[in-house]
Write an enzyme that holds these catalytic residues in place. Structure first.
Site, PDB file in Angstrom:
ATOM      1  CD  GLU A 158      -3.190  -0.848   2.076  1.00  0.00           C
ATOM      2  OE1 GLU A 158      -4.356  -1.085   1.721  1.00  0.00           O
ATOM      3  OE2 GLU A 158      -2.901  -0.459   3.231  1.00  0.00           O
ATOM      4  CD  GLU A 232      -4.458  -5.717   2.775  1.00  0.00           C
ATOM      5  OE1 GLU A 232      -5.248  -4.984   3.424  1.00  0.00           O
ATOM      6  OE2 GLU A 232      -3.226  -5.668   2.892  1.00  0.00           O
TER       7      GLU A 232
END
Length: 583
Positions: A158, A232
């Protein structure tokens, strides 16, 4: 195992179309003797892949120490996954987030005063390179290209939520390639961060927990070709101290997963089995207010903290069965639990009395941080002499994260970073009285710009406006309690005090420790650090893996920082208490 390839908009495995249906399972949050059980239940739910992060701070606790043993034996975990015919998505970081202490970055990096984490800072890069040079070679024969289970490897994590420094991502990707990683690489970001966090030539994937079609559309707009994947897919969430236990109803999670799989995209459920952030390993968030995360990482997952299938397991298994083969095996029953019992803690050892057995003091003019003391987790005790008697205003420039203040061993009060507290008033009984400040690291920030999160007392300490100097700084990592001198408990115990008792069992099994009437501290069983307890909640129990127990007598130790009832009992129960689900 077979080799994953990217062909057009699809993944292929040995030339055949392949969809990744994966679930998060962090080996470092599960007792190693339970790895095989959790992996088997992943396969039984219909997953063909599992995903795991790799915590740098555990594998390399000091610059000159590298561990790949016991509960950190990642090669063994990968071999067990292969034995279940499961593929693996490997996410080695170096930054992992994961609601893990410091996002997995080791605390010793912060001993460098000007270091810039997750950047092209040469000091940071040199540390990352040394780490990968030790981590990756033992894993290369577990890559799918060499017959192992690892299908793909993630670059950073991320990154777009932190920076847009594409040069740093490119450096990490090249480092992985130069060290022999020849399976596909991928990045993951939330849809709004894809442009900042992706890398040309590396597959971009997205993270979200709902509105799958919109999330995948954003990914396709950013990446016109290539397989669509949600790395995710949030089917639950984590909890923080002082909040409520977050849950997501099974039917709602199943509907969202159905919508995602109907698009043909690949998915990794975050989490399939959350496990536990044992000991002091939980992380924290700081968006202008510090919020430490609880130790349970149950995450409202399909497989709960004790590894038992939940209604969500059944619901998601049914959805997966619409799109992929699901084993015809019956869903496993919950594992046995110990019978309920009450345990009286009969012996005590005051922390202040036991200081020589817990750590050595370092003298300095000004308070030293944990990082300057080469300390990762736990507490630091700061001691100084008060020059005068009478009213005193004590001001602490920056408390990281919770300070208990004592004068001549009498508690004066508590200052919490979370509440932005920095000053306390008391009366010094005499010149020469001893000021003690016990500071707890409640978890280094694991997300966002607050990651440069040094612990202890930062900056000067002032007494009535004048800087107080001449300090003894004592690290208390609490990794070894064997030197404490316990004695039979007598009367009320004002913390911080260690309490110890024993209980007998016939056969080890999982259980949960409940501490009604206790306030705050830590719990160990047979020397295994379960984690923190805090009456603030929401978490009000600690998971005990069966493998840490033994037939016959077992020892439980509780550090209570404040006080508890006179009966000094804890309870072993078959069920957890993770707290109310609404504030």
């Amino acid at each position: 195992m077979s080799v994953l390839q990217i062909e057009g908009d699809d993944f292929t495995l040995d030339g055949e179309p392949f969809r990744i249906i994966s679930g998060g399972l962090h080996y470092f949050r599960v007792h190693p003797q339970q790895w095989a059980d959790r992996l088997r239940k992943a396969r039984q739910m219909g997953l063909n892949t599992v995903e795991t992060y790799v915590p740098w701070n555990l594998h390399q606790p000091r610059p000159d120490v590298f561990r790949l043993d016991a509960g950190l034996d990642l090669p063994a975990f990968l071999d067990l996954a292969a034995a279940e015919n499961l593929h693996v998505l490997l996410r080695p970081g170096p930054y992992i987030c994961a609601e893990w202490e410091g996002g997995g970055l080791p605390s010793w990096l912060l001993a460098e005063p000007d270091i810039r984490l997750r950047s092209q800072d040469p000091v940071y890069l040199a540390a990352v390179e040394t780490y990968f040079q030790q981590l990756l070679p033992p894993l290369l024969d577990r890559l799918a290209t060499r017959g192992g289970p690892v299908l793909a490897v993630q670059v950073e994590n991320e990154f777009g939520a932190y920076s847009d420094d594409t040069a740093h991502l490119a450096h990490l990707a090249e480092l992985l390639r130069s060290l022999g990683v020849d399976v596909p690489l991928f990045t993951c970001d939330q849809p709004a961060d894809l442009a900042r966090g992706s890398l040309p030539g590396v597959l971009a994937t997205a993270n979200f927990g709902s509105r799958a079609r919109q999330g995948l559309a954003a990914l396709r707009a950013h990446q016109p070709s290539g397989p669509l994947m949600c790395t995710e897919f949030w089917i639950g969430w984590f909890d923080r101290w002082g909040g409520h236990h977050v849950v997501r109803e099974p039917d709602a999670a199943a509907r969202e997963l159905d919508e995602l799989l109907a698009t043909g995209a690949s998915v990794n459920l975050y989490m399939f089995h959350g496990g536990t952030s044992f000991g002091f390993t939980n992380g924290a968030n700081d968006k202008h207010t510090f919020r430490p995360t609880v130790g349970s990482y149950d995450y409202d997952s399909p497989l709960d903290e004790a590894g038992d299938p939940t209604p969500k397991y059944h619901a998601l298994r049914d959805v997966i069965g619409k799109y992929a083969p699901v084993p015809a095996e019956p869903v496993p029953a919950p594992a046995p639990k110990l019978p309920a019992a009450r345990v009286t803690l009969t012996d005590t050892a005051p922390l202040f009395t036991g200081l020589p057995a817990l750590g050595s003091a370092v003298k300095s003019e000004h308070p030293l941080t944990m990082e300057q003391l080469r300390q990762d987790f736990g507490y630091v005790l700061y001691e100084a002499t008060l020059p005068t008697a009478g009213p005193a205003l004590l001001e602490l420039d920056d408390v990281r994260d919770r300070a208990q203040v004592f004068v001549d061993e009498q508690p004066i009060g508590v200052l919490e970073r979370e509440n932005h507290e920095r000053a306390i008033v008391f009366t010094a009984p005499a010149a020469g009285s001893v000021l003690r400040v016990l500071v707890e690291n409640q978890g280094r920030v694991n997300y966002g710009q607050g990651m440069h999160d040094r612990k202890g007392l930062l900056g000067p300490v002032r007494l009535n406006g004048a800087e107080l100097t001449g300090w003894a700084n004592r690290p208390l990592p609490l990794t070894d309690l064997s030197g404490l001198a316990f004695a039979p408990a007598e009367g009320p115990a004002v913390g911080p005090v260690f309490h110890r008792g024993t209980f007998d069992i016939e056969e080890p099994a999982d259980t949960f420790v409940h501490l009604p009437g206790w306030t705050k501290g830590n719990v160990w069983i047979n020397g295994f650090h379960l984690g923190r307890h805090w009456s603030r909640g929401p978490q009000r129990s600690l998971y005990v893996p069966g493998p840490v127990l033994r037939p016959g007598p077992n020892e439980i130790t509780v550090l209570e920082l404040h006080t508890t009832s006179l009966d000094r009992t804890v309870e072993l129960r078959k069920q957890p208490d993770l707290g109310p689900t609404e504030e």
